[in-house]
Scaffold this motif. Sequence first.
Motif, short mmCIF file in Angstrom:
data_model
loop_
_atom_site.label_atom_id
_atom_site.label_comp_id
_atom_site.label_asym_id
_atom_site.label_seq_id
_atom_site.Cartn_x
_atom_site.Cartn_y
_atom_site.Cartn_z
N ALA A 118 6.76 11.31 0.61
CA ALA A 118 6.42 12.64 1.12
C ALA A 118 6.88 13.68 0.11
O ALA A 118 8.07 13.91 -0.04
CB ALA A 118 7.08 12.87 2.48
N ASN A 119 5.93 14.29 -0.58
CA ASN A 119 6.24 15.29 -1.59
C ASN A 119 6.30 16.68 -0.97
O ASN A 119 5.35 17.12 -0.30
CB ASN A 119 5.16 15.28 -2.69
CG ASN A 119 5.30 14.11 -3.63
OD1 ASN A 119 6.03 14.17 -4.60
ND2 ASN A 119 4.58 13.02 -3.33
N GLU A 120 7.41 17.35 -1.17
CA GLU A 120 7.61 18.74 -0.74
C GLU A 120 7.28 18.99 0.73
O GLU A 120 6.50 19.87 1.07
CB GLU A 120 6.77 19.69 -1.62
CG GLU A 120 6.92 19.49 -3.11
CD GLU A 120 8.33 19.78 -3.61
OE1 GLU A 120 9.18 20.20 -2.82
OE2 GLU A 120 8.57 19.58 -4.81
N TYR B 82 0.87 -1.18 0.00
CA TYR B 82 0.00 0.00 0.00
C TYR B 82 0.91 1.22 0.00
O TYR B 82 1.53 1.54 1.01
CB TYR B 82 -0.92 -0.01 1.22
CG TYR B 82 -1.83 1.20 1.34
CD1 TYR B 82 -2.03 2.09 0.28
CD2 TYR B 82 -2.53 1.44 2.52
CE1 TYR B 82 -2.86 3.18 0.40
CE2 TYR B 82 -3.37 2.53 2.65
CZ TYR B 82 -3.53 3.41 1.59
OH TYR B 82 -4.35 4.48 1.72
N VAL B 83 0.99 1.88 -1.13
CA VAL B 83 1.86 3.04 -1.32
C VAL B 83 1.02 4.30 -1.28
O VAL B 83 -0.01 4.38 -1.97
CB VAL B 83 2.62 2.96 -2.66
CG1 VAL B 83 3.55 4.17 -2.80
CG2 VAL B 83 3.40 1.66 -2.75
N GLN B 84 1.45 5.28 -0.49
CA GLN B 84 0.80 6.59 -0.49
C GLN B 84 1.74 7.64 -1.06
O GLN B 84 2.92 7.68 -0.70
CB GLN B 84 0.39 7.00 0.93
CG GLN B 84 -0.84 6.30 1.46
CD GLN B 84 -1.30 6.86 2.80
OE1 GLN B 84 -0.56 7.57 3.49
NE2 GLN B 84 -2.53 6.55 3.17
N LEU B 85 1.19 8.45 -1.96
CA LEU B 85 1.88 9.64 -2.44
C LEU B 85 1.24 10.81 -1.73
O LEU B 85 0.08 11.16 -2.01
CB LEU B 85 1.73 9.79 -3.96
CG LEU B 85 2.10 8.58 -4.82
CD1 LEU B 85 1.82 8.89 -6.29
CD2 LEU B 85 3.56 8.22 -4.61
N ALA B 86 1.95 11.41 -0.80
CA ALA B 86 1.34 12.42 0.07
C ALA B 86 1.93 13.80 -0.17
O ALA B 86 3.14 13.95 -0.41
CB ALA B 86 1.53 12.02 1.54
N SER C 183 -2.67 18.06 -5.92
CA SER C 183 -2.01 18.52 -7.14
C SER C 183 -0.49 18.39 -7.04
O SER C 183 0.19 18.24 -8.06
CB SER C 183 -2.40 19.97 -7.44
OG SER C 183 -1.96 20.83 -6.39
N GLN C 184 0.06 18.44 -5.80
CA GLN C 184 1.50 18.34 -5.64
C GLN C 184 2.02 16.92 -5.83
O GLN C 184 3.23 16.70 -5.88
CB GLN C 184 1.92 18.88 -4.27
CG GLN C 184 1.79 20.40 -4.15
CD GLN C 184 2.19 20.90 -2.78
OE1 GLN C 184 1.83 20.32 -1.76
NE2 GLN C 184 2.94 21.98 -2.74
#
Length: 458
Positions: free
Chosen positions: A105-107, A38-42, A47-48
């Motif tokens: 964890a994006n930005e 289970y992968v989360q792009l957070a 939009s980020q």
Amino acid sequence: MNDPLAAVITLVELIGPSQFSHWDDNGLPVGKNHPIAYVQLAAVSLSQTENTRDMYPAILPKSTIQHFKLDVQKEIIYAPGGRKIRAVAANPKSNEGGRVTMLVANEPHHWTPTNGGRKFYQTASRNLAKTQGRLLVITNAFEPGEESVAEVIRNDQEKYWAGQTLTSDWLYDSIEAPDNAPCTIDWAPFIVDQIKGDAHWLDTKTVVSEMQDSSIPLSEHRRFWYNAIVTAEDSFFSVSEWDGAKAESTLGTVEDLRKGDEIVLGFDGGKTDDATALVAIRIKDRLMVPLLVEQKPDGPLGENWEVDRILVDEAVRRAFADYTVRAFFADVNLWESYIMEWSETYREVLAVRATDKSSVGWDMRGSREVISRGWEAFYGAIKDGSIKHNGDKILRVHALNAKRGHNGKGLIARKENPESPRKIDVMVAGYVAFMALSRYLEKGKRPQKQYKRRMMQG
């Protein structure tokens, strides 16, 4: 770390051999699929996460998409067996309890206490702990003082680099320009090309042109285009100023204090939260060396923590036993009884008094004009190299944490705010030692009696 590589890593987590299975006959590791990936792009906003999600159609072969029945255009990408990649906004309540095996964890330089990013990070960390999951952080340089997740991670890593913690859970990779890297048209193209790495979509000429816009603070240009953790315009020392004052011998290593050296001492004491430090400056070459640093530990060890006053007292007595101490200034706040005792014990061996009332006690809440003149002189001495330091890592962290302030009479160093966890106390003790050195050089005479050096018992 860039978005294409992050996309590849998340796809390996989803459908590839991302988990250790066994060692083969040649002693090499063999991988296996994660059965409940289970992968989360957070990110702060959905939009980020697009920069990573937009990579999937480009890097996945059609045969792979068909074999695993992947719909790569959706916010939730499902794979057989209930495995999935999902884009989420950094909302701590809606994500509580998820059995996440990997989080991107994006930005996180945007994940601050005010927008809930810090709480989401805490929630995500707990979720990952349940599955022994992995965390991948992709970020630009943070704005110092915003207390973002990126800043918290960097601060923890710097504590490890400084030797304040024994281990680090991070594989930390960051390409950053030096603090003094020029932003001129002549130099910026070369530096931008080095920093951007394989981010080929960045046009160097456009970036360099953007950097010449004087309506944007120089620190912002450095943060965004040089990926520099920039000492803001209100920082007391820049990285280049502090690091430029590191002493080196002909062998490339600093020669620390030797027994019998003539020194002056500076002391700044705390009780529970602030650090306590004893710093020496050798008179002959103006070398600054911390002799003791006591600082509240992170985590559970810091609960109900108080500085060990007996240990501090022993460090002071050891300094007088090992070295020839000509002056000793100690900020009296919180340590009045010890300072009275030190003043009485050593008053006949010190060449100068801290004040008319005490041989050692020196109140930083005293004359604002004297204090500010001292800070200005201390800054100048570090900048021009007339005061050197031995490169102590904790001293460096504290020095670079300090901000410029004004006390009504002139320049002073201060914390970024009274409640900030970014300590400056070791650097302050160095400043106090500098004030002792200045007094000694102005008025010092050899004392009538010499303190008999002896090793402490017990």
